[in-house]
Motif scaffolding. Structure first.
Motif, PDB file in Angstrom:
ATOM      1  N   VAL A  59      45.275  49.911  49.096  1.00  0.00           N
ATOM      2  CA  VAL A  59      46.127  48.755  48.796  1.00  0.00           C
ATOM      3  C   VAL A  59      46.823  48.266  50.064  1.00  0.00           C
ATOM      4  CG1 VAL A  59      48.198  48.018  47.562  1.00  0.00           C
ATOM      5  CG2 VAL A  59      46.436  49.345  46.369  1.00  0.00           C
ATOM      6  N   ALA A  60      47.330  49.200  50.868  1.00  0.00           N
ATOM      7  CA  ALA A  60      48.028  48.818  52.097  1.00  0.00           C
ATOM      8  C   ALA A  60      47.096  48.097  53.075  1.00  0.00           C
ATOM      9  CB  ALA A  60      48.630  50.050  52.758  1.00  0.00           C
ATOM     10  N   ALA A  61      45.825  48.474  53.091  1.00  0.00           N
ATOM     11  CA  ALA A  61      44.860  47.858  53.993  1.00  0.00           C
ATOM     12  C   ALA A  61      44.386  46.500  53.488  1.00  0.00           C
ATOM     13  CB  ALA A  61      43.663  48.776  54.190  1.00  0.00           C
ATOM     14  N   ASN A  62      44.759  46.168  52.263  1.00  0.00           N
ATOM     15  CA  ASN A  62      44.330  44.904  51.655  1.00  0.00           C
ATOM     16  C   ASN A  62      45.531  44.206  51.024  1.00  0.00           C
ATOM     17  OD1 ASN A  62      41.115  44.836  51.628  1.00  0.00           O
ATOM     18  ND2 ASN A  62      41.777  46.958  51.297  1.00  0.00           N
ATOM     19  N   PRO A  63      46.443  43.702  51.852  1.00  0.00           N
ATOM     20  CA  PRO A  63      47.711  43.182  51.343  1.00  0.00           C
ATOM     21  C   PRO A  63      47.584  41.983  50.406  1.00  0.00           C
ATOM     22  CG  PRO A  63      47.449  42.666  53.667  1.00  0.00           C
ATOM     23  CD  PRO A  63      46.378  43.651  53.320  1.00  0.00           C
ATOM     24  N   ARG A  64      46.493  41.240  50.484  1.00  0.00           N
ATOM     25  CA  ARG A  64      46.352  40.083  49.609  1.00  0.00           C
ATOM     26  C   ARG A  64      45.650  40.442  48.297  1.00  0.00           C
ATOM     27  NH1 ARG A  64      41.555  37.207  52.799  1.00  0.00           N
ATOM     28  NH2 ARG A  64      39.811  37.785  51.447  1.00  0.00           N
ATOM     29  N   ALA A  65      45.131  41.660  48.199  1.00  0.00           N
ATOM     30  CA  ALA A  65      44.366  42.042  47.018  1.00  0.00           C
ATOM     31  C   ALA A  65      45.285  42.264  45.817  1.00  0.00           C
ATOM     32  CB  ALA A  65      43.568  43.308  47.289  1.00  0.00           C
ATOM     33  N   ARG A  66      44.879  41.745  44.670  1.00  0.00           N
ATOM     34  CA  ARG A  66      45.584  42.039  43.424  1.00  0.00           C
ATOM     35  C   ARG A  66      45.037  43.332  42.841  1.00  0.00           C
ATOM     36  NH1 ARG A  66      44.788  36.948  39.766  1.00  0.00           N
ATOM     37  NH2 ARG A  66      46.052  38.196  38.323  1.00  0.00           N
ATOM     38  N   LEU A  67      45.942  44.216  42.461  1.00  0.00           N
ATOM     39  CA  LEU A  67      45.564  45.462  41.810  1.00  0.00           C
ATOM     40  C   LEU A  67      45.652  45.251  40.304  1.00  0.00           C
ATOM     41  CD1 LEU A  67      44.862  48.478  41.811  1.00  0.00           C
ATOM     42  CD2 LEU A  67      47.308  48.968  42.115  1.00  0.00           C
ATOM     43  N   ILE A  68      44.507  45.331  39.624  1.00  0.00           N
ATOM     44  CA  ILE A  68      44.418  45.088  38.189  1.00  0.00           C
ATOM     45  C   ILE A  68      44.097  46.409  37.509  1.00  0.00           C
ATOM     46  CG2 ILE A  68      43.290  43.778  36.367  1.00  0.00           C
ATOM     47  CD1 ILE A  68      44.768  42.023  38.402  1.00  0.00           C
ATOM     48  N   VAL A  69      44.901  46.799  36.517  1.00  0.00           N
ATOM     49  CA  VAL A  69      44.683  48.075  35.843  1.00  0.00           C
ATOM     50  C   VAL A  69      44.724  47.885  34.333  1.00  0.00           C
ATOM     51  CG1 VAL A  69      45.791  49.272  37.782  1.00  0.00           C
ATOM     52  CG2 VAL A  69      47.104  48.814  35.714  1.00  0.00           C
ATOM     53  N   ASP A  70      44.194  48.881  33.639  1.00  0.00           N
ATOM     54  CA  ASP A  70      44.274  48.921  32.182  1.00  0.00           C
ATOM     55  C   ASP A  70      45.632  49.484  31.769  1.00  0.00           C
ATOM     56  OD1 ASP A  70      43.771  52.052  31.108  1.00  0.00           O
ATOM     57  OD2 ASP A  70      43.262  51.619  33.188  1.00  0.00           O
ATOM     58  N   PRO A  71      46.017  49.350  30.490  1.00  0.00           N
ATOM     59  CA  PRO A  71      47.333  49.857  30.066  1.00  0.00           C
ATOM     60  C   PRO A  71      47.522  51.355  30.290  1.00  0.00           C
ATOM     61  CG  PRO A  71      46.482  48.332  28.431  1.00  0.00           C
ATOM     62  CD  PRO A  71      45.368  48.560  29.414  1.00  0.00           C
ATOM     63  N   GLY A  72      46.446  52.136  30.154  1.00  0.00           N
ATOM     64  CA  GLY A  72      46.575  53.578  30.294  1.00  0.00           C
ATOM     65  C   GLY A  72      46.807  54.047  31.713  1.00  0.00           C
ATOM     66  N   SER A  73      46.484  53.220  32.690  1.00  0.00           N
ATOM     67  CA  SER A  73      46.671  53.593  34.092  1.00  0.00           C
ATOM     68  C   SER A  73      48.031  53.183  34.641  1.00  0.00           C
ATOM     69  CB  SER A  73      45.579  52.945  34.962  1.00  0.00           C
ATOM     70  OG  SER A  73      44.297  53.355  34.561  1.00  0.00           O
ATOM     71  N   ALA A  74      48.781  52.410  33.884  1.00  0.00           N
ATOM     72  CA  ALA A  74      49.995  51.794  34.407  1.00  0.00           C
ATOM     73  C   ALA A  74      51.045  52.813  34.851  1.00  0.00           C
ATOM     74  CB  ALA A  74      50.591  50.854  33.360  1.00  0.00           C
ATOM     75  N   VAL A  75      51.250  53.872  34.083  1.00  0.00           N
ATOM     76  CA  VAL A  75      52.298  54.839  34.412  1.00  0.00           C
ATOM     77  C   VAL A  75      51.997  55.530  35.735  1.00  0.00           C
ATOM     78  CG1 VAL A  75      53.408  56.990  33.717  1.00  0.00           C
ATOM     79  CG2 VAL A  75      53.010  55.204  32.026  1.00  0.00           C
ATOM     80  N   SER A  76      50.770  56.018  35.896  1.00  0.00           N
ATOM     81  CA  SER A  76      50.430  56.760  37.107  1.00  0.00           C
ATOM     82  C   SER A  76      50.441  55.852  38.339  1.00  0.00           C
ATOM     83  CB  SER A  76      49.073  57.444  36.954  1.00  0.00           C
ATOM     84  OG  SER A  76      48.069  56.513  36.631  1.00  0.00           O
ATOM     85  N   VAL A  77      50.037  54.592  38.185  1.00  0.00           N
ATOM     86  CA  VAL A  77      50.071  53.668  39.313  1.00  0.00           C
ATOM     87  C   VAL A  77      51.516  53.305  39.658  1.00  0.00           C
ATOM     88  CG1 VAL A  77      49.386  51.369  40.098  1.00  0.00           C
ATOM     89  CG2 VAL A  77      47.762  52.778  38.839  1.00  0.00           C
ATOM     90  N   THR A  78      52.359  53.178  38.642  1.00  0.00           N
ATOM     91  CA  THR A  78      53.789  52.931  38.880  1.00  0.00           C
ATOM     92  C   THR A  78      54.401  54.058  39.698  1.00  0.00           C
ATOM     93  OG1 THR A  78      54.035  51.655  36.836  1.00  0.00           O
ATOM     94  CG2 THR A  78      56.034  52.608  37.778  1.00  0.00           C
ATOM     95  N   GLU A  79      54.023  55.290  39.375  1.00  0.00           N
ATOM     96  CA  GLU A  79      54.560  56.455  40.086  1.00  0.00           C
ATOM     97  C   GLU A  79      54.186  56.450  41.559  1.00  0.00           C
ATOM     98  OE1 GLU A  79      53.015  59.624  37.743  1.00  0.00           O
ATOM     99  OE2 GLU A  79      54.608  59.499  36.221  1.00  0.00           O
ATOM    100  N   ARG A  80      53.143  55.732  41.908  1.00  0.00           N
ATOM    101  CA  ARG A  80      52.734  55.622  43.310  1.00  0.00           C
ATOM    102  C   ARG A  80      53.454  54.483  44.021  1.00  0.00           C
ATOM    103  NH1 ARG A  80      49.674  60.026  45.263  1.00  0.00           N
ATOM    104  NH2 ARG A  80      49.298  61.180  43.328  1.00  0.00           N
ATOM    105  N   GLY A  81      54.290  53.745  43.304  1.00  0.00           N
ATOM    106  CA  GLY A  81      55.071  52.673  43.910  1.00  0.00           C
ATOM    107  C   GLY A  81      54.284  51.429  44.251  1.00  0.00           C
ATOM    108  N   LEU A  82      53.185  51.208  43.533  1.00  0.00           N
ATOM    109  CA  LEU A  82      52.315  50.079  43.835  1.00  0.00           C
ATOM    110  C   LEU A  82      52.606  48.895  42.928  1.00  0.00           C
ATOM    111  CD1 LEU A  82      48.967  52.062  44.180  1.00  0.00           C
ATOM    112  CD2 LEU A  82      50.520  51.354  46.017  1.00  0.00           C
ATOM    113  N   ASP A  83      52.423  47.704  43.447  1.00  0.00           N
ATOM    114  CA  ASP A  83      52.502  46.493  42.634  1.00  0.00           C
ATOM    115  C   ASP A  83      51.159  46.278  41.949  1.00  0.00           C
ATOM    116  OD1 ASP A  83      55.128  45.907  43.392  1.00  0.00           O
ATOM    117  OD2 ASP A  83      54.432  44.849  45.198  1.00  0.00           O
ATOM    118  N   PHE A  84      51.192  45.936  40.680  1.00  0.00           N
ATOM    119  CA  PHE A  84      49.947  45.797  39.940  1.00  0.00           C
ATOM    120  C   PHE A  84      50.154  44.880  38.749  1.00  0.00           C
ATOM    121  CE2 PHE A  84      52.279  49.310  38.119  1.00  0.00           C
ATOM    122  CZ  PHE A  84      52.144  49.143  36.744  1.00  0.00           C
ATOM    123  N   GLN A  85      49.047  44.505  38.141  1.00  0.00           N
ATOM    124  CA  GLN A  85      49.058  43.717  36.917  1.00  0.00           C
ATOM    125  C   GLN A  85      48.271  44.473  35.860  1.00  0.00           C
ATOM    126  OE1 GLN A  85      47.497  39.729  37.301  1.00  0.00           O
ATOM    127  NE2 GLN A  85      47.278  39.454  35.089  1.00  0.00           N
TER     128      GLN A  85
END
Length: 211
Positions: A59-85
Protein backbone atom coordinates in the motif's frame (compact mmCIF):
# COMPACT_ATOMS: atom_id res chain seq x y z
CA UNK A 1 -5.70 -6.81 -21.41
CA UNK A 2 -2.57 -8.25 -19.79
CA UNK A 3 -2.57 -10.73 -16.90
CA UNK A 4 0.34 -11.56 -14.61
CA UNK A 5 -0.05 -14.52 -12.25
CA UNK A 6 1.90 -14.19 -9.00
CA UNK A 7 1.10 -17.75 -7.84
CA UNK A 8 -2.18 -18.96 -6.34
CA UNK A 9 -4.98 -16.35 -6.48
CA UNK A 10 -2.83 -13.26 -6.93
CA UNK A 11 -3.36 -11.76 -10.38
CA UNK A 12 -2.36 -8.39 -11.80
CA UNK A 13 -4.83 -7.22 -14.45
CA UNK A 14 -3.65 -4.41 -16.70
CA UNK A 15 -6.00 -2.64 -19.10
CA UNK A 16 -5.46 0.56 -21.07
CA UNK A 17 -7.06 2.46 -18.19
CA UNK A 18 -6.15 0.61 -14.98
CA UNK A 19 -3.74 -1.66 -13.07
CA UNK A 20 -5.54 -3.80 -10.49
CA UNK A 21 -3.96 -6.40 -8.22
CA UNK A 22 -6.23 -9.11 -6.86
CA UNK A 23 -5.60 -11.17 -3.71
CA UNK A 24 -1.93 -10.78 -2.72
CA UNK A 25 -1.77 -13.68 -0.25
CA UNK A 26 0.82 -15.65 1.70
CA UNK A 27 1.30 -18.32 -1.00
CA UNK A 28 1.95 -15.68 -3.65
CA UNK A 29 5.23 -13.99 -4.47
CA UNK A 30 6.66 -11.45 -6.87
CA UNK A 31 3.97 -8.82 -6.31
CA UNK A 32 5.95 -7.01 -3.63
CA UNK A 33 7.75 -4.68 -6.02
CA UNK A 34 4.70 -3.51 -7.93
CA UNK A 35 4.09 0.23 -8.27
CA UNK A 36 1.62 2.44 -10.13
CA UNK A 37 -1.37 0.33 -9.07
CA UNK A 38 -4.83 1.85 -9.20
CA UNK A 39 -6.36 -0.74 -6.93
CA UNK A 40 -5.57 -3.61 -4.54
CA UNK A 41 -8.64 -5.81 -4.38
CA UNK A 42 -9.30 -8.49 -1.74
CA UNK A 43 -11.94 -11.20 -2.12
CA UNK A 44 -11.86 -12.49 1.48
CA UNK A 45 -9.95 -12.75 4.74
CA UNK A 46 -8.13 -16.08 4.38
CA UNK A 47 -4.33 -15.62 4.47
CA UNK A 48 -3.80 -17.21 1.06
CA UNK A 49 -5.72 -14.24 -0.34
CA UNK A 50 -4.71 -11.54 2.13
CA UNK A 51 -1.13 -11.33 3.43
CA UNK A 52 -1.37 -8.86 6.28
CA UNK A 53 2.40 -8.81 6.77
CA UNK A 54 3.25 -7.64 3.25
CA UNK A 55 0.14 -5.59 2.55
CA UNK A 56 1.22 -2.37 4.36
CA UNK A 57 4.42 -2.07 2.31
CA UNK A 58 2.49 -2.73 -0.89
CA UNK A 59 0.00 0.00 0.00
CA UNK A 60 2.81 2.42 0.89
CA UNK A 61 4.48 1.79 -2.48
CA UNK A 62 1.21 2.56 -4.27
CA UNK A 63 -0.15 5.73 -2.67
CA UNK A 64 -2.84 6.31 -5.30
CA UNK A 65 -4.16 2.74 -5.14
CA UNK A 66 -7.55 2.14 -3.55
CA UNK A 67 -7.61 -0.80 -1.17
CA UNK A 68 -10.92 -2.65 -1.61
CA UNK A 69 -11.85 -5.39 0.86
CA UNK A 70 -14.78 -7.62 1.74
CA UNK A 71 -16.65 -7.13 5.06
CA UNK A 72 -14.84 -10.03 6.71
CA UNK A 73 -11.40 -8.53 6.10
CA UNK A 74 -12.21 -5.10 7.49
CA UNK A 75 -11.22 -5.70 11.12
CA UNK A 76 -7.78 -7.15 10.37
CA UNK A 77 -7.01 -4.44 7.79
CA UNK A 78 -8.11 -1.76 10.27
CA UNK A 79 -5.66 -3.20 12.81
CA UNK A 80 -2.88 -2.56 10.30
CA UNK A 81 -3.80 1.14 10.17
CA UNK A 82 -4.63 1.12 6.48
CA UNK A 83 -7.21 3.20 4.64
CA UNK A 84 -9.65 1.03 2.75
CA UNK A 85 -13.14 0.72 1.35
CA UNK A 86 -15.48 -2.16 2.18
CA UNK A 87 -17.28 -3.43 -0.90
CA UNK A 88 -20.67 -5.10 -0.94
CA UNK A 89 -22.34 -7.49 -3.32
CA UNK A 90 -24.33 -5.66 -5.98
CA UNK A 91 -22.18 -2.52 -5.86
CA UNK A 92 -20.33 -1.02 -8.79
CA UNK A 93 -16.95 0.58 -8.17
CA UNK A 94 -14.85 2.83 -10.37
CA UNK A 95 -11.15 2.03 -9.89
CA UNK A 96 -8.80 3.92 -12.13
CA UNK A 97 -10.53 3.91 -15.48
CA UNK A 98 -12.22 0.55 -14.92
CA UNK A 99 -15.68 -0.44 -13.78
CA UNK A 100 -15.69 -3.21 -11.18
CA UNK A 101 -18.96 -4.96 -10.37
CA UNK A 102 -19.12 -6.78 -7.04
CA UNK A 103 -20.88 -10.16 -7.00
CA UNK A 104 -21.36 -13.15 -4.72
CA UNK A 105 -21.16 -12.67 -0.98
CA UNK A 106 -20.27 -15.99 0.65
CA UNK A 107 -17.26 -18.29 0.65
CA UNK A 108 -17.89 -21.79 -0.68
CA UNK A 109 -18.65 -24.38 2.01
CA UNK A 110 -15.52 -26.12 3.32
CA UNK A 111 -17.42 -28.39 5.72
CA UNK A 112 -20.78 -28.01 7.50
CA UNK A 113 -18.90 -27.55 10.80
CA UNK A 114 -16.78 -24.67 9.44
CA UNK A 115 -18.54 -21.28 9.56
CA UNK A 116 -19.08 -19.64 6.18
CA UNK A 117 -17.28 -16.30 5.86
CA UNK A 118 -17.85 -13.43 3.42
CA UNK A 119 -16.31 -13.70 -0.05
CA UNK A 120 -16.75 -11.24 -2.88
CA UNK A 121 -16.20 -11.81 -6.57
CA UNK A 122 -15.17 -8.97 -8.86
CA UNK A 123 -16.15 -8.51 -12.51
CA UNK A 124 -13.96 -6.08 -14.41
CA UNK A 125 -15.19 -3.89 -17.26
CA UNK A 126 -18.54 -5.53 -18.00
CA UNK A 127 -17.15 -9.05 -18.10
CA UNK A 128 -13.60 -8.63 -19.40
CA UNK A 129 -12.27 -10.52 -16.34
CA UNK A 130 -13.89 -12.29 -13.39
CA UNK A 131 -12.08 -13.18 -10.15
CA UNK A 132 -14.46 -15.27 -8.00
CA UNK A 133 -12.22 -15.67 -4.95
CA UNK A 134 -13.20 -18.86 -3.12
CA UNK A 135 -16.68 -19.31 -4.50
CA UNK A 136 -18.76 -20.70 -7.32
CA UNK A 137 -20.88 -17.55 -7.54
CA UNK A 138 -22.12 -17.00 -11.06
CA UNK A 139 -21.46 -13.49 -12.34
CA UNK A 140 -24.84 -13.03 -14.03
CA UNK A 141 -23.34 -11.88 -17.34
CA UNK A 142 -21.05 -13.02 -20.13
CA UNK A 143 -17.41 -13.36 -19.09
CA UNK A 144 -14.46 -13.12 -21.44
CA UNK A 145 -11.65 -14.30 -19.09
CA UNK A 146 -12.29 -16.32 -15.92
CA UNK A 147 -9.84 -16.81 -13.08
CA UNK A 148 -10.65 -20.49 -12.50
CA UNK A 149 -10.01 -21.91 -9.00
CA UNK A 150 -8.12 -25.19 -9.39
CA UNK A 151 -7.49 -26.83 -6.02
CA UNK A 152 -8.69 -26.08 -2.47
CA UNK A 153 -10.21 -27.72 0.63
CA UNK A 154 -13.58 -26.37 -0.51
CA UNK A 155 -13.60 -27.75 -4.05
CA UNK A 156 -13.13 -30.90 -6.07
CA UNK A 157 -12.25 -31.12 -9.73
CA UNK A 158 -15.76 -31.91 -10.93
CA UNK A 159 -17.08 -28.78 -9.19
CA UNK A 160 -14.41 -26.63 -10.83
CA UNK A 161 -15.32 -28.06 -14.23
CA UNK A 162 -19.03 -27.48 -13.60
CA UNK A 163 -18.27 -23.87 -12.61
CA UNK A 164 -16.15 -23.44 -15.75
CA UNK A 165 -19.03 -24.73 -17.86
CA UNK A 166 -21.63 -22.61 -16.08
CA UNK A 167 -19.65 -19.39 -16.59
CA UNK A 168 -18.60 -20.51 -20.09
CA UNK A 169 -15.93 -17.85 -20.72
CA UNK A 170 -13.89 -17.47 -23.86
CA UNK A 171 -10.77 -18.20 -21.83
CA UNK A 172 -10.05 -19.70 -18.41
CA UNK A 173 -6.84 -18.92 -16.54
CA UNK A 174 -6.27 -21.45 -13.72
CA UNK A 175 -5.60 -19.87 -10.31
CA UNK A 176 -5.68 -21.10 -6.67
CA UNK A 177 -3.25 -23.91 -7.43
CA UNK A 178 -0.53 -23.52 -4.78
CA UNK A 179 -1.68 -26.41 -2.57
CA UNK A 180 -1.45 -28.93 -5.41
CA UNK A 181 1.69 -31.01 -5.96
CA UNK A 182 0.91 -31.56 -9.66
CA UNK A 183 -1.54 -28.90 -10.86
CA UNK A 184 -0.78 -29.80 -14.49
CA UNK A 185 -3.07 -32.83 -14.11
CA UNK A 186 -5.96 -30.48 -13.34
CA UNK A 187 -5.05 -28.15 -16.19
CA UNK A 188 -5.20 -31.01 -18.66
CA UNK A 189 -8.64 -32.02 -17.46
CA UNK A 190 -9.86 -28.43 -17.67
CA UNK A 191 -8.78 -28.45 -21.31
CA UNK A 192 -10.45 -31.75 -22.14
CA UNK A 193 -13.68 -30.94 -20.25
CA UNK A 194 -13.97 -27.29 -21.22
CA UNK A 195 -17.29 -25.90 -22.43
CA UNK A 196 -17.71 -25.50 -26.17
CA UNK A 197 -15.67 -22.64 -27.57
CA UNK A 198 -13.61 -22.09 -24.39
CA UNK A 199 -9.86 -22.46 -24.08
CA UNK A 200 -7.47 -22.71 -21.13
CA UNK A 201 -4.29 -20.66 -20.76
CA UNK A 202 -1.87 -21.46 -17.95
CA UNK A 203 0.23 -18.45 -16.96
CA UNK A 204 3.56 -19.53 -15.39
CA UNK A 205 4.32 -17.82 -12.08
CA UNK A 206 5.56 -14.28 -12.45
CA UNK A 207 4.98 -14.09 -16.20
CA UNK A 208 2.56 -11.96 -18.19
CA UNK A 209 0.18 -12.93 -20.97
CA UNK A 210 -1.92 -10.79 -23.26
CA UNK A 211 -5.47 -12.13 -23.33
Amino acid sequence: MKLTHFVHSCVLVETPSSRLLFDPGVFSNGFEGLTDLDGIVITHQHPDHLDLERLPALVAANPRARLIVDPGSAVSVTERGLDFQVAGSGETLQIGGSRVDVVGGDHAVIHPDVPVIPNLGYVLDDGAFYHPGDSFSLPGRDIDVLGLPTGAPWLKLSEAVDFFRAVSPRLAVPIHEAILAVPQLYYGLFESLAPAGATVTVIPPGTSTDV
